[in-house]
Enzyme design. Sequence first.
Site, PDB file in Angstrom:
ATOM      1  N   ALA A  98      62.723  21.455  14.341  1.00  0.00           N
ATOM      2  CA  ALA A  98      62.785  21.420  15.798  1.00  0.00           C
ATOM      3  C   ALA A  98      64.233  21.523  16.249  1.00  0.00           C
ATOM      4  O   ALA A  98      65.060  20.660  15.959  1.00  0.00           O
ATOM      5  CB  ALA A  98      62.151  20.137  16.325  1.00  0.00           C
TER       6      ALA A  98
ATOM      7  N   TYR B 134      56.176  16.156  22.514  1.00  0.00           N
ATOM      8  CA  TYR B 134      57.439  16.612  23.081  1.00  0.00           C
ATOM      9  C   TYR B 134      57.193  17.329  24.420  1.00  0.00           C
ATOM     10  O   TYR B 134      56.068  17.397  24.901  1.00  0.00           O
ATOM     11  CB  TYR B 134      58.195  17.451  22.054  1.00  0.00           C
ATOM     12  CG  TYR B 134      58.526  16.623  20.829  1.00  0.00           C
ATOM     13  CD1 TYR B 134      59.242  15.433  20.949  1.00  0.00           C
ATOM     14  CD2 TYR B 134      58.079  16.984  19.559  1.00  0.00           C
ATOM     15  CE1 TYR B 134      59.519  14.633  19.843  1.00  0.00           C
ATOM     16  CE2 TYR B 134      58.353  16.198  18.438  1.00  0.00           C
ATOM     17  CZ  TYR B 134      59.069  15.031  18.592  1.00  0.00           C
ATOM     18  OH  TYR B 134      59.339  14.231  17.511  1.00  0.00           O
TER      19      TYR B 134
END
Length: 362
Positions: A57, A181
């Site tokens: 990420a 997220y």
Amino acid sequence: MPRLFTPLTLRDVTVRNRLWVSPMCQYSAVDGVPQEWHHTHLAQFASGGAGLIVAEATAVTPEGRISPEDVGLWTDAQRDAWAPIVAAIRRRGAVAGIQLAHAGRKASTWSPLTGRRGSVPADDGGWATVAPSAVAYDGYAEPVALDIAGIDRIVAAFAAASRRAVEAGFQVLELHAAHGYLLHQFLSPLSNLREDEYGGSLRNRARLLLRVLEAVTDAAPGVPLIVRFSATDWAPGGWNADDTVTVARWAAERGADLFDISSGGLVAHQQLTTGPGYQVELAARVRREARVPVNAVGMIDDAAHAERVLAEGAADAVMAGREWLRDPHYGLRAASELGAEIDYWPAQYLRARPAGARRPAA
């Protein structure tokens, strides 16, 4: 040839097999810049026979990092640091991908490597977080609800990061819309309490993801694009598999090429039971009902299991994480276990090649 070791083509990019490396955060960057650790960590999987390797990420803004030690792609210096890592992956025959992300309300947290949990105070390098609504993740600081201008800036940041990724040599992009997220926070009614065009209906809650997808495809035309979904929040009243199927269709219409199907991560009170292949049926359902290519993840830790997932039509590829950490040459081992004749054994490792395995091409 076992299906796991047949190639898969995404647009103009052909991946040599269907055993891929999931993005796994290393919490080892400095000011968002990947380090020598990242080079060794990722390149070893290419030597070990992986098909697609998706880097962890990678934040599109400083405030989008999960922790202060996360990697980023909001500066040219970060792009330039990624370039030799990408080149090392590609020289070894694997395809290099990167996951573009914004952590939203789960940003500015302590790295797991510190042994601490919760939000990092400003005095220790933390920052104020943003989210669709001012609703905190359990045990974290309350985020600031994004206004329209803030949303527009995040869309632009994803586009800019995608351009830098392509300039660094990445061949595949993944949008992180899973695990609680920011993009997932907008999708789920448990975290998105907005009453404007970004909240309420499923179409409105999906608006940010679809805007980001369109911005990224405009900024990186022709580059294969994967979307990672948490197919369910595992919580009453949350995002679920029906929603995932619908939004996957919308995303495919806008240029997404494949969907990486995981689950959970949005709320601390999720209720799930894990076990080998526990998320495979979620991937199979999205593939079947949305009629889109998918990869499966989640404790698919041996070659025979991965091959069975593909043979049964549940997915088009398999991503693994922990098994690659345990054995960075998992791809070579899996090929031997399944009797696959591959021609990408590194010449330096041929002395370890099992009898009958195919020699690399001259």
